[in-house]
Design an enzyme around this catalytic site. Structure first.
Site, PDB file in Angstrom:
ATOM      1  N   GLU A 111      51.720  20.296  59.804  1.00  0.00           N
ATOM      2  CA  GLU A 111      52.376  21.454  59.966  1.00  0.00           C
ATOM      3  C   GLU A 111      51.969  22.812  59.136  1.00  0.00           C
ATOM      4  O   GLU A 111      52.143  23.952  59.707  1.00  0.00           O
ATOM      5  CB  GLU A 111      54.093  21.447  59.297  1.00  0.00           C
ATOM      6  CG  GLU A 111      54.927  22.169  59.933  1.00  0.00           C
ATOM      7  CD  GLU A 111      56.455  21.556  59.541  1.00  0.00           C
ATOM      8  OE1 GLU A 111      56.825  21.816  58.535  1.00  0.00           O
ATOM      9  OE2 GLU A 111      57.215  21.149  60.830  1.00  0.00           O
ATOM     10  N   LYS A 120      67.227  23.369  53.245  1.00  0.00           N
ATOM     11  CA  LYS A 120      66.681  24.584  52.774  1.00  0.00           C
ATOM     12  C   LYS A 120      67.522  26.009  53.660  1.00  0.00           C
ATOM     13  O   LYS A 120      68.228  26.716  52.857  1.00  0.00           O
ATOM     14  CB  LYS A 120      65.303  24.720  53.020  1.00  0.00           C
ATOM     15  CG  LYS A 120      64.810  25.901  52.207  1.00  0.00           C
ATOM     16  CD  LYS A 120      63.262  25.858  52.290  1.00  0.00           C
ATOM     17  CE  LYS A 120      62.876  27.307  52.585  1.00  0.00           C
ATOM     18  NZ  LYS A 120      61.248  27.435  52.252  1.00  0.00           N
ATOM     19  N   LYS A 140      63.161  23.728  69.632  1.00  0.00           N
ATOM     20  CA  LYS A 140      64.619  23.937  69.068  1.00  0.00           C
ATOM     21  C   LYS A 140      65.255  24.764  70.244  1.00  0.00           C
ATOM     22  O   LYS A 140      66.419  24.517  70.245  1.00  0.00           O
ATOM     23  CB  LYS A 140      64.629  24.618  67.650  1.00  0.00           C
ATOM     24  CG  LYS A 140      64.099  23.669  66.543  1.00  0.00           C
ATOM     25  CD  LYS A 140      64.241  24.351  65.427  1.00  0.00           C
ATOM     26  CE  LYS A 140      63.471  23.561  64.274  1.00  0.00           C
ATOM     27  NZ  LYS A 140      63.615  24.368  63.038  1.00  0.00           N
ATOM     28  N   HIS A 155      44.945  -5.196  60.963  1.00  0.00           N
ATOM     29  CA  HIS A 155      45.120  -6.027  62.083  1.00  0.00           C
ATOM     30  C   HIS A 155      45.882  -5.018  63.108  1.00  0.00           C
ATOM     31  O   HIS A 155      46.382  -5.745  64.073  1.00  0.00           O
ATOM     32  CB  HIS A 155      46.392  -7.192  61.721  1.00  0.00           C
ATOM     33  CG  HIS A 155      45.502  -7.902  60.519  1.00  0.00           C
ATOM     34  ND1 HIS A 155      44.887  -9.097  60.578  1.00  0.00           N
ATOM     35  CD2 HIS A 155      45.739  -7.781  58.960  1.00  0.00           C
ATOM     36  CE1 HIS A 155      44.513  -9.380  59.493  1.00  0.00           C
ATOM     37  NE2 HIS A 155      44.882  -8.668  58.281  1.00  0.00           N
ATOM     38  N   GLU A 166      69.966  18.716  63.125  1.00  0.00           N
ATOM     39  CA  GLU A 166      70.096  17.498  63.005  1.00  0.00           C
ATOM     40  C   GLU A 166      71.021  17.292  61.588  1.00  0.00           C
ATOM     41  O   GLU A 166      71.705  16.032  61.671  1.00  0.00           O
ATOM     42  CB  GLU A 166      68.715  16.529  62.793  1.00  0.00           C
ATOM     43  CG  GLU A 166      67.949  16.577  63.980  1.00  0.00           C
ATOM     44  CD  GLU A 166      66.936  17.964  64.177  1.00  0.00           C
ATOM     45  OE1 GLU A 166      67.552  19.108  63.624  1.00  0.00           O
ATOM     46  OE2 GLU A 166      66.059  17.671  65.200  1.00  0.00           O
ATOM     47  N   GLY A 224      59.553  23.756  53.001  1.00  0.00           N
ATOM     48  CA  GLY A 224      60.178  22.379  53.286  1.00  0.00           C
ATOM     49  C   GLY A 224      59.035  21.185  52.865  1.00  0.00           C
ATOM     50  O   GLY A 224      59.436  20.448  52.188  1.00  0.00           O
ATOM     51  N   ARG A 225      57.826  21.442  53.448  1.00  0.00           N
ATOM     52  CA  ARG A 225      56.859  20.308  53.065  1.00  0.00           C
ATOM     53  C   ARG A 225      56.545  20.312  51.802  1.00  0.00           C
ATOM     54  O   ARG A 225      55.692  19.068  51.305  1.00  0.00           O
ATOM     55  CB  ARG A 225      56.023  20.156  54.366  1.00  0.00           C
ATOM     56  CG  ARG A 225      55.244  21.633  54.547  1.00  0.00           C
ATOM     57  CD  ARG A 225      54.407  21.396  55.831  1.00  0.00           C
ATOM     58  NE  ARG A 225      53.863  22.989  55.999  1.00  0.00           N
ATOM     59  CZ  ARG A 225      54.328  23.914  56.608  1.00  0.00           C
ATOM     60  NH1 ARG A 225      55.597  23.934  57.024  1.00  0.00           N
ATOM     61  NH2 ARG A 225      53.545  24.963  56.794  1.00  0.00           N
TER      62      ARG A 225
HETATM   63  O1  LIG Z   1      65.537  21.972  54.879  1.00  0.00           O
HETATM   64  P1  LIG Z   1      65.780  22.281  56.320  1.00  0.00           P
HETATM   65  O2  LIG Z   1      65.994  24.016  56.299  1.00  0.00           O
HETATM   66  O3  LIG Z   1      66.915  21.684  56.969  1.00  0.00           O
HETATM   67  O4  LIG Z   1      64.514  22.255  57.199  1.00  0.00           O
HETATM   68  C1  LIG Z   1      64.024  20.942  57.721  1.00  0.00           C
HETATM   69  C2  LIG Z   1      62.727  20.942  58.404  1.00  0.00           C
HETATM   70  O5  LIG Z   1      62.971  21.542  59.906  1.00  0.00           O
HETATM   71  C3  LIG Z   1      62.053  22.516  60.158  1.00  0.00           C
HETATM   72  O6  LIG Z   1      62.161  22.422  61.815  1.00  0.00           O
HETATM   73  C4  LIG Z   1      60.674  22.571  60.043  1.00  0.00           C
HETATM   74  O7  LIG Z   1      59.701  21.962  60.907  1.00  0.00           O
HETATM   75  C5  LIG Z   1      60.482  21.845  58.672  1.00  0.00           C
HETATM   76  O8  LIG Z   1      59.414  22.322  57.681  1.00  0.00           O
HETATM   77  C6  LIG Z   1      61.595  21.622  57.731  1.00  0.00           C
HETATM   78  O9  LIG Z   1      61.190  20.998  56.560  1.00  0.00           O
END
Ligand SMILES: O=P(O)(O)OC[C@H]1O[C@H](O)[C@H](O)[C@@H](O)[C@@H]1O
Length: 527
Positions: free
Chosen positions: A357, A213, A503, A388, A219, A270-271
């Site tokens: 989150e 987004k 971060k 289990h 990453e 995002g979530r």
């Molecule tokens: O979709 P992006 O901007 O790459 O974000 C990816 C993810 O990273 C962030 O650190 C948030 O904790 C998430 O809520 C998010 O979904």
């Protein structure tokens, strides 16, 4: 306009607190009385699902108190403000519009002359058209051969939801002849993740969707470079193998190195983004656009129920309120999500992000500390595997952990065997029924080591079969539950400042700008 107040200022909350330990669930769930509860305490959800809360610590008195809390906290009014475009995300000063990606519940929401429902529909169509062209062979690799695999590169909300939904429907799509392309996912910056996925994929016939987004996530950008490097080394042109899902304002949007770009906006967190292009692109490619549309339909149907003021006819709000009772009155620290469905193996991980989150906060939506507990720790695994593993603690541990079971009458593939007079599916379902009663009622034994106190509350969402529509309903149910809980706790459930500090420090480590403990840890890890 609804008024936003802290939970501990509400009169109905004081009343609710007086009902601590009001229902003895071990007694209530025993004998005929228990049988009656199972029949009575059930409310329909979308797509033929039902939310059964018989084994929760509620009765008419508790439900009445919860209903008063819902009214006093103006939960339905707040939901209405949200879907009509109020700035509910106070931390980031944004609207919260993921519902609009699946249905229009209220007024049109227009930003800079753009109707947001139209925008989301246009992006869905873009993803669907792209998928259709890939399936028909109009879009191919450089040799004119069809793509067979799609790999999503993303993390957090750009990975967990889409991955959980893909796994949930992979077998269903195969059984219903809608399986189009295999999907794989690269998320972790651990190089072993990308390397292993790439080693298992046929690069020449693979499409890669870069999903971010923000377009700035370390990453994801690292993994994109990793994949481009592998494609180039294989003699392939990365721009013929990649597309992007991102915000129009992100750095990725400006790149011409993609086959196409599907856009989202700042109003879908995002979530909560599985219903946008984040889930739409990969699921349309993997299963066809109609399957993705059915997920949205199921979610839309559930959203309509969430707008109902009567808590007994609003399973999302009811689940949320029972959760608040368990957290704030009974003092339970966590919640386990236990799907008796292998297809939902990654669903608890998705809910973990969605819930923790969103509601893992200590200040209210105005930035002031709150004096009560908020979001629980969420964890879970599919049954019967969990039985289990960690059920020992759930049955006999010192903490009571409320349980959220999910079960389906039918399997997705329909392949089964009859052994000792029952099928595997029957064995699966027998186990979930047994667990609910075992947790609730317990079993007395003079040997305390073998004694089960019971009194461990659970609910179950039951369905016929895990179909795309049922999956959409399930997804929306939990999203809406989390939203309502955030309203009760007076939180802003839609930002995530708590992920920032780590971060920033990681960047300092990589720039060798460290001192104190950070420096010693850096040395310890050879960075
Ligand atoms: O979709 P992006 O901007 O790459 O974000 C990816 C993810 O990273 C962030 O650190 C948030 O904790 C998430 O809520 C998010 O979904």
């Amino acid at each position: 306009m609804a008024t936003w107040k802290n939970l501990d200022t509400l009169a109905s909350y004081s009343e609710l607190k007086d009902l601590k330990d009001h229902v003895n669930i071990a007694e209530a769930m025993s004998g005929e009385q228990g049988a009656e509860r199972v029949k009575k305490y059930s409310t329909p959800m979308a797509a033929g699902l039902a939310y059964n809360y018989a084994a929760k610590e509620v009765d008419e008195t508790v439900l009445d108190a919860l209903s008063k809390l819902a009214d006093e906290a103006e939960l339905v009014e707040k939901f209405k403000e949200l879907y009509n475009g109020a700035v509910i995300n106070t931390g980031e000063k944004r609207m919260v519009l993921h519902h609009l990606a699946r249905t229009q519940l209220g007024d049109p929401v227009v930003v800079d002359g753009v109707d947001k429902r139209e925008f989301y529909l246009a992006q869905q169509k873009k993803a669907a058209d792209f998928a259709d062209k890939v399936h028909s062979g109009e879009i191919t690799n450089e040799n004119g051969e069809k793509f067979t695999t799609v790999v999503q590169i993303g993390i957090g909300g750009s990975d967990l939801g889409p991955r959980a939904l893909y796994i949930a429907l992979e077998n269903w799509a195969k059984a219903n002849n809608t399986f189009k392309m295999e999907a794989k996912f690269i998320s972790n910056v651990d190089p072993d993740d990308a390397a292993a996925v790439l080693a298992s994929a046929d690069l020449a016939h693979s499409l890669f969707i870069v999903v971010s987004k923000s377009g700035t996530t370390l990453e994801t950008l690292t993994n994109e470079a990793f994949v481009k490097d592998a494609l180039t080394k294989a003699g392939l042109n990365p721009s013929r193998h990649m597309l992007a899902v991102t915000s129009e304002t992100s750095p990725l949007a400006k790149s011409d190195e993609y086959l196409t770009a599907i856009f989202m906006d700042d109003y879908i967190g995002g979530r909560y983004s599985s219903v946008s292009g984040v889930g739409g692109a990969i699921l349309s490619l993997a299963f066809g656009p109609d399957v993705f549309a059915a997920i949205l339909d199921g979610a839309a149907e559930e959203d309509k129920l969430a707008a109902n003021k009567n808590i007994l006819e609003n399973p999302d709000m009811l689940d949320a309120l029972i959760g608040v009772y368990e957290r704030n009155v009974q003092g339970y620290p966590s919640t386990a999500v236990l799907p008796y469905s292998q297809a939902l193996s990654r669903f608890p991980a998705h809910l973990q992000q969605c819930d923790m989150e969103s509601n893992g906060k200590s200040v209210n939506r105005f930035g002031e500390p709150v004096d009560y507990v908020t979001g629980p720790v969420i964890f879970g695994e599919p049954g019967t595997n969990g039985q289990h593993s960690f059920y020992q603690l759930l049955h006999q541990g010192t903490n009571i952990v409320p349980l959220q079971f999910i079960g389906f009458k039918k399997s997705q593939l329909g392949v089964d065997v009859d052994i000792e007079n029952s099928t595997s599916q029957q064995k699966l379902c027998a186990n979930v029924a047994a667990q609910i009663v075992a947790f609730a009622c317990g079993k007395k034994d003079e040997n305390l080591n073998k004694n089960f106190k019971g009194g461990r509350p659970s609910s179950i969402i039951v369905g016929e079969e895990l179909t795309p529509k049922a999956l959409g309903a399930l997804l929306a149910h939990f999203e809406n539950k989390i939203m309502f809980q955030g309203f009760v706790w007076n939180l802003n459930s839609f930002d995530q400042e708590g992920v920032q500090l780590g971060k920033v420090l990681a960047k300092r480590v990589l720039a060798h700008d460290t001192d104190g403990a950070l420096k010693v840890y850096s040395d310890l890890l050879d960075i």
